[in-house]
Design an enzyme around this catalytic site. Structure first.
Site, PDB file in Angstrom:
ATOM      1  N   HIS A 157       0.959  -1.281   0.044  1.00 24.90           N
ATOM      2  CA  HIS A 157      -0.074   0.136   0.059  1.00 24.90           C
ATOM      3  C   HIS A 157       0.923   1.166  -0.032  1.00 24.90           C
ATOM      4  O   HIS A 157       2.062   1.346   0.458  1.00 24.90           O
ATOM      5  CB  HIS A 157      -0.849  -0.094   1.236  1.00 24.90           C
ATOM      6  CG  HIS A 157      -2.035   0.997   1.504  1.00 24.90           C
ATOM      7  ND1 HIS A 157      -1.653   2.187   1.670  1.00 24.90           N
ATOM      8  CD2 HIS A 157      -3.277   0.781   1.257  1.00 24.90           C
ATOM      9  CE1 HIS A 157      -2.994   2.954   1.821  1.00 24.90           C
ATOM     10  NE2 HIS A 157      -3.612   1.943   1.390  1.00 24.90           N
ATOM     11  N   ASP A 235       3.313  -4.277   8.041  1.00 25.48           N
ATOM     12  CA  ASP A 235       2.027  -3.545   7.752  1.00 25.48           C
ATOM     13  C   ASP A 235       0.852  -4.435   8.144  1.00 25.48           C
ATOM     14  O   ASP A 235       0.750  -5.241   7.145  1.00 25.48           O
ATOM     15  CB  ASP A 235       2.063  -2.908   6.341  1.00 25.48           C
ATOM     16  CG  ASP A 235       0.691  -2.019   6.426  1.00 25.48           C
ATOM     17  OD1 ASP A 235      -0.268  -2.112   7.233  1.00 25.48           O
ATOM     18  OD2 ASP A 235       0.589  -1.679   5.220  1.00 25.48           O
ATOM     19  N   GLN A 238      -4.195  -5.032   7.156  1.00 28.41           N
ATOM     20  CA  GLN A 238      -5.480  -5.856   6.644  1.00 28.41           C
ATOM     21  C   GLN A 238      -5.581  -7.385   7.364  1.00 28.41           C
ATOM     22  O   GLN A 238      -6.220  -8.215   7.170  1.00 28.41           O
ATOM     23  CB  GLN A 238      -5.293  -6.307   5.007  1.00 28.41           C
ATOM     24  CG  GLN A 238      -5.279  -4.921   4.155  1.00 28.41           C
ATOM     25  CD  GLN A 238      -6.736  -4.577   4.210  1.00 28.41           C
ATOM     26  OE1 GLN A 238      -7.741  -5.179   4.613  1.00 28.41           O
ATOM     27  NE2 GLN A 238      -7.026  -3.265   3.675  1.00 28.41           N
ATOM     28  N   CYS A 400      -4.789   2.458  -3.649  1.00 23.51           N
ATOM     29  CA  CYS A 400      -3.611   3.019  -3.009  1.00 23.51           C
ATOM     30  C   CYS A 400      -2.343   1.879  -3.307  1.00 23.51           C
ATOM     31  O   CYS A 400      -1.534   1.845  -2.318  1.00 23.51           O
ATOM     32  CB  CYS A 400      -3.687   3.310  -1.282  1.00 23.51           C
ATOM     33  SG  CYS A 400      -4.672   4.647  -1.034  1.00 23.51           S
TER      34      CYS A 400
HETATM   35  C1  LIG Z   1      -2.290  -2.980   3.411  1.00 26.70           C
HETATM   36  C2  LIG Z   1      -2.694  -1.523   3.852  1.00 26.70           C
HETATM   37  N1  LIG Z   1      -1.794  -0.730   4.532  1.00 26.70           N
HETATM   38  C3  LIG Z   1      -1.981   0.554   4.996  1.00 26.70           C
HETATM   39  C4  LIG Z   1      -3.252   1.120   4.977  1.00 26.70           C
HETATM   40  C5  LIG Z   1      -3.472   2.482   5.478  1.00 26.70           C
HETATM   41  O1  LIG Z   1      -4.441   2.389   6.479  1.00 26.70           O
HETATM   42  P1  LIG Z   1      -5.096   3.804   6.901  1.00 26.70           P
HETATM   43  O2  LIG Z   1      -5.215   4.709   6.016  1.00 26.70           O
HETATM   44  O3  LIG Z   1      -5.955   3.523   8.001  1.00 26.70           O
HETATM   45  O4  LIG Z   1      -3.578   4.529   7.642  1.00 26.70           O
HETATM   46  C6  LIG Z   1      -4.214   0.398   4.211  1.00 26.70           C
HETATM   47  C7  LIG Z   1      -5.636   0.948   4.043  1.00 26.70           C
HETATM   48  O5  LIG Z   1      -6.316   0.572   3.362  1.00 26.70           O
HETATM   49  C8  LIG Z   1      -3.949  -1.011   3.921  1.00 26.70           C
HETATM   50  O6  LIG Z   1      -4.877  -1.750   3.299  1.00 26.70           O
END
Ligand SMILES: Cc1ncc(COP(=O)(O)O)c(C=O)c1O
Length: 443
Positions: A157, A235, A238, A400
């Site tokens: 992401h 990260d 998910q 994203c």
């Molecule tokens: C894999 C992953 N990382 C990071 C994020 C970012 O999350 P947040 O917008 O809550 O910071 C997302 C959000 O869709 C995501 O799917």
């Protein structure tokens, strides 16, 4: 300044008391079962008031990877906080300020117990994006030197790419990537080669891809990365919402989570970090609360975890997150994961029947509850717009993950994603809608 004691081990979560759970769901255990899988999504769905809100067509919410819906217990916990003890935390010596502080610190203990961490290692942030930026700025700014390399993956992401782009440009770091296989998984045979010259000081990667659904083997990657002396960031945006996460067992150094995908409110995320690293690295943001002493010309830092929590924090949101974690645990994370995966498998099998659909990512048994696809000749936004007429909410775009879409050779995709309240009928409605889409655009 009032400081509530944090449990030193935290594994049992100190009191771990579900303060926010009064009026919450009774532990479901066998009560929520359908007698076979041990989990009844219809009963779960009834806990989410958004689905009972009158609208022309029933809401078919297939966008839980973007944000999850919230059960009544989360809404109630936040409302109860605002109506009974809203006050700033750690500062007031009066009753409701102490109550608010207790709720906030209980939420930390609750989350710590949920992921098997010490509360001292649980830092509240705004979301996982901020948690990852915290690591990049505070740890990366302190630990990395020009010529060091960072190893990432093409399935990240943007939240786990852009902070490293910024740091790499600033400090002349090299960015490397673990390649992807044709099935949309990490090519782990390439991992030792990427690490061989000893210049990789950080490996940062997603646990579950928000596009491909791929579940990455965190412990295996972390083990190899550690053998080569790299610090490991995961990260878990998910994954924390859908499967049992034990941060100690993962073997990583930092793990980022975000509440709003975990049935909790927006505005709060979590960074778990190894205590020795959090102790050693400098703070991220400066201001109130994160200091021990301040003179006109210098300051010293508070102890963990408050060293990383500058300014008035997300108090109601922490209360809501604790309620969400209680709720998830009452369902059983193993049931949630099995349910999400089963729906993804059904969805993939049914989508394969729709002409022109190309599924992205690995087979169902190697992914979480995320199914992204394209429909030949139809832009994903058009697909989502037509589905919306039937009340079906899916995501369309690059989610994203622009580099991943470029790698896949598509500018965008449609994504259906599931959570504990999703039903097989939702997949039926999606598939019926997609047949309409293909007919409409075949004309
Ligand atoms: C894999 C992953 N990382 C990071 C994020 C970012 O999350 P947040 O917008 O809550 O910071 C997302 C959000 O869709 C995501 O799917």
């Amino acid at each position: 300044m009032l400081r509530l004691r944090l449990s030193p081990t935290g594994a049992s979560g100190g009191t771990g008391a579900p303060v926010v759970a009064s009026g919450g769901p009774a532990p479901r255990g066998k009560d929520a079962t359908n007698g076979t899988s041990g989990f009844d999504p219809r009963r779960v769905k009834a806990d989410f008031p958004i689905f009972a809100t009158p609208r022309p067509k029933p809401l078919i919410y297939l966008d839980s990877a973007a944000t999850s819906q919230k059960p009544q217990v989360v809404l109630d916990a936040m409302s109860r906080y605002y109506t009974t003890c809203n006050a700033n935390i750690h500062r007031g010596v009066y009753g409701i300020a102490e109550e608010a502080t207790a709720l906030y610190e209980d939420a930390r203990r609750r989350f710590a117990a949920f992921v098997n961490a010490s509360p001292r290692e649980i830092v509240f942030t705004r979301n996982s994006t901020e948690a990852l930026n915290l690591v990049a700025r505070a740890w990366g700014g302190w630990a990395l030197r020009a010529g060091d390399a960072i190893l990432l993956t093409p399935m990240e992401h943007h939240s786990n790419l852009v902070p490293w782009h910024m740091l790499a440009a600033e400090k002349q770091l090299e960015l490397r990537f673990i390649p992807l296989t044709d099935s949309g998984e990490l090519d782990l045979e390439a991992l030792p080669k990427r690490l061989a010259d000893g210049r990789v000081k950080l490996v940062s990667f997603v646990h579950v891809s928000n596009v491909l659904g791929t579940v990455n083997p965190v412990t295996e990657i972390a083990r190899v990365a550690k053998q080569h002396g790299a610090t490991v960031v995961v990260d878990a945006s998910q994954s924390a919402a859908h499967m049992k996460l034990d941060v100690r067992a993962l073997g990583a150094d930092f793990v980022a989570c975000t509440s709003h995908k975990m049935l909790g409110p927006t505005g709060i995320g979590v960074l778990w970090g190894r205590r020795e690293l959090l102790e050693a690295m400098p703070p991220f943001l400066g201001g109130g609360e994160m200091i021990r002493t301040v003179s006109l010309t210098e300051s010293t830092w508070n102890e963990l975890p408050w060293k990383f929590e500058a300014g008035t924090m997300c108090i109601a949101e922490a209360v809501g997150l604790a309620a969400a974690v209680n709720y998830l645990e009452s369902l059983g994370m193993e049931h949630v994961f099995a349910h999400d995966r089963a729906l993804a498998a059904t969805c993939m099998a049914r989508l394969a029947e729709v002409p022109g659909v190309r599924l992205l990512g690995p087979p169902a048994d190697r992914r979480g509850g995320v199914v992204a696809f394209t429909v030949a000749g139809v832009h994903p936004h058009d697909v989502a717009t037509v589905l919306d007429r039937d009340g079906v909410c899916v995501r369309a775009g690059h989610h994203c993950a622009m580099p991943l879409h470029e790698h896949l050779g598509v500018p965008a995709s449609v994504r259906a994603s599931f959570h504990c309240y999703s039903l097989p009928e939702d997949v039926d409605t999606l598939v019926t809608g997609l047949h309409q889409v293909t007919k409409l655009f075949a004309r």
